[in-house]
Design a protein around this motif. Structure first.
Motif, PDB file in Angstrom:
ATOM      1  N   GLY A  31       2.589 -20.950  12.340  1.00  0.00           N
ATOM      2  CA  GLY A  31       2.967 -22.169  13.042  1.00  0.00           C
ATOM      3  C   GLY A  31       1.912 -23.254  13.071  1.00  0.00           C
ATOM      4  N   GLU A  32       0.754 -23.015  12.457  1.00  0.00           N
ATOM      5  CA  GLU A  32      -0.285 -24.048  12.438  1.00  0.00           C
ATOM      6  C   GLU A  32       0.001 -25.116  11.380  1.00  0.00           C
ATOM      7  OE1 GLU A  32      -4.603 -23.657  13.595  1.00  0.00           O
ATOM      8  OE2 GLU A  32      -4.289 -21.734  12.572  1.00  0.00           O
ATOM      9  N   LEU A  33      -0.581 -26.287  11.600  1.00  0.00           N
ATOM     10  CA  LEU A  33      -0.600 -27.381  10.631  1.00  0.00           C
ATOM     11  C   LEU A  33      -2.058 -27.696  10.360  1.00  0.00           C
ATOM     12  CD1 LEU A  33       0.568 -29.707   8.971  1.00  0.00           C
ATOM     13  CD2 LEU A  33       0.838 -31.014  11.099  1.00  0.00           C
ATOM     14  N   GLU A 182       4.942 -37.434   8.000  1.00  0.00           N
ATOM     15  CA  GLU A 182       5.804 -37.233   9.160  1.00  0.00           C
ATOM     16  C   GLU A 182       6.809 -36.109   8.903  1.00  0.00           C
ATOM     17  OE1 GLU A 182       7.182 -37.417  12.883  1.00  0.00           O
ATOM     18  OE2 GLU A 182       5.397 -38.424  12.078  1.00  0.00           O
ATOM     19  N   ARG A 185       5.120 -32.864   9.326  1.00  0.00           N
ATOM     20  CA  ARG A 185       4.977 -32.592  10.764  1.00  0.00           C
ATOM     21  C   ARG A 185       6.275 -32.023  11.336  1.00  0.00           C
ATOM     22  NH1 ARG A 185       0.587 -34.668  13.421  1.00  0.00           N
ATOM     23  NH2 ARG A 185      -0.707 -36.213  12.304  1.00  0.00           N
ATOM     24  N   GLU A 186       7.397 -32.604  10.923  1.00  0.00           N
ATOM     25  CA  GLU A 186       8.697 -32.141  11.414  1.00  0.00           C
ATOM     26  C   GLU A 186       8.971 -30.714  10.962  1.00  0.00           C
ATOM     27  OE1 GLU A 186      11.518 -34.998  10.058  1.00  0.00           O
ATOM     28  OE2 GLU A 186      10.722 -36.619  11.308  1.00  0.00           O
ATOM     29  N   ASN A 188       6.744 -28.492  10.278  1.00  0.00           N
ATOM     30  CA  ASN A 188       5.849 -27.657  11.065  1.00  0.00           C
ATOM     31  C   ASN A 188       6.386 -27.452  12.478  1.00  0.00           C
ATOM     32  OD1 ASN A 188       3.143 -28.076  13.078  1.00  0.00           O
ATOM     33  ND2 ASN A 188       3.110 -26.356  11.660  1.00  0.00           N
ATOM     34  N   ALA A 189       6.920 -28.510  13.072  1.00  0.00           N
ATOM     35  CA  ALA A 189       7.466 -28.403  14.428  1.00  0.00           C
ATOM     36  C   ALA A 189       8.650 -27.438  14.483  1.00  0.00           C
ATOM     37  CB  ALA A 189       7.887 -29.784  14.925  1.00  0.00           C
ATOM     38  N   SER A 190       9.332 -27.268  13.340  1.00  0.00           N
ATOM     39  CA  SER A 190      10.468 -26.351  13.295  1.00  0.00           C
ATOM     40  C   SER A 190      10.033 -24.910  13.048  1.00  0.00           C
ATOM     41  CB  SER A 190      11.461 -26.782  12.207  1.00  0.00           C
ATOM     42  OG  SER A 190      10.931 -26.559  10.921  1.00  0.00           O
ATOM     43  N   THR A 193       4.601 -22.810   8.868  1.00  0.00           N
ATOM     44  CA  THR A 193       3.156 -22.970   8.766  1.00  0.00           C
ATOM     45  C   THR A 193       2.871 -23.876   7.567  1.00  0.00           C
ATOM     46  OG1 THR A 193       2.833 -20.736   9.624  1.00  0.00           O
ATOM     47  CG2 THR A 193       0.942 -21.775   8.536  1.00  0.00           C
TER      48      THR A 193
END
Length: 236
Positions: A31-33, A182, A185-186, A188-190, A193
């Motif tokens: 789950g990291e970015l 962006e 990022r989206e 990753n938010a879902s 990793t």
């Protein structure tokens, strides 16, 4: 998700030996970015190849999604790449003259899915990256940013746990690059990793964590909001 322990990668022997990576130890949690940042020749691409199971370490241990990469045979490596890892590159590597939906569906060729199921997944992936209206457009009919989004859709069509993005904004203008970031990022938010390989210090600084490479070594591990930056042994 990723664990590297005293990893080294060398090419050649004797006086012709080149140490591309030396004693790299780091981990990336699910789950990291994370950005891996550094100038040309710093070892970023070599690190990507090891994490992505495209290469094997000369020494040390690489673990991806719980599996020791250095102990897997070629079949095991192929299975890990096909089902758990997605790749995005600076050059989009789309097939000219092939519709976006088919370019994306090709990302599932080695999964055993039927053609119909691959197409359904490809349509879902393109909708996920905001290109539901471009399913039948060919690469020459798309902007640079749209082509990169098709490439990202192809990378995530199999719903991988780990997405590796190698200079994903390098061939794009500023606005298109910002849209791609962006989108990462989206994703990753879902829950995906995401590891971004870049020489762009501005892009790296905008992400929650930076692994800074220089001369084949990891020299800093910087996490957003920490004071001071988390140290890694510096090398001259």
């Amino acid at each position: 998700m990723v664990s590297l322990s005293e990893v080294g990668r060398s090419y050649g022997k004797g006086p012709h030996r080149v140490d591309a990576l030396t004693d790299v130890t780091a981990s990336v949690a699910p789950g990291e970015l994370v950005a891996v940042v550094g100038p040309s020749g710093s070892g970023k691409s070599t690190l990507l190849n090891l994490i992505g199971t495209l290469d094997r370490p000369t020494c040390g241990q690489v673990v991806v999604d719980g599996q020791r990469v250095d102990r897997l045979d070629d079949r095991g490596l192929s299975a890990l790449r096909a089902h758990r890892i997605g790749f995005v590159f600076q050059q989009f590597h789309l097939s000219a003259g092939v519709r976006a939906v088919d370019n994306v569906a090709d990302g599932l060729l080695y999964t055993g899915m039927s053609r119909r199921r691959r197409r359904e997944r490809a349509e879902w992936a393109l909708q996920r990256v905001g290109l539901g209206s471009r399913l039948r457009h060919r690469p020459h009919e798309l902007s640079g940013g749209e082509r990169q989004r098709v490439a990202i859709a192809r990378a995530v069509v199999g719903d991988p746990a780990l997405l590796l993005a190698d200079e994903p904004t390098g061939a794009l203008d500023t606005q298109s690059g910002a849209l791609v970031v962006e989108l990462l990022r989206e994703l990753n938010a879902s829950g995906t990793t995401v590891v971004v390989i870049t020489h762009d210090t501005g892009l790296a600084a905008s992400l929650p964590r930076q692994l800074v490479m220089r001369d084949g070594r990891l020299v800093k591990d910087i996490r957003a909001g920490t004071t001071p930056d988390r140290p890694v042994q510096e090398h001259a």
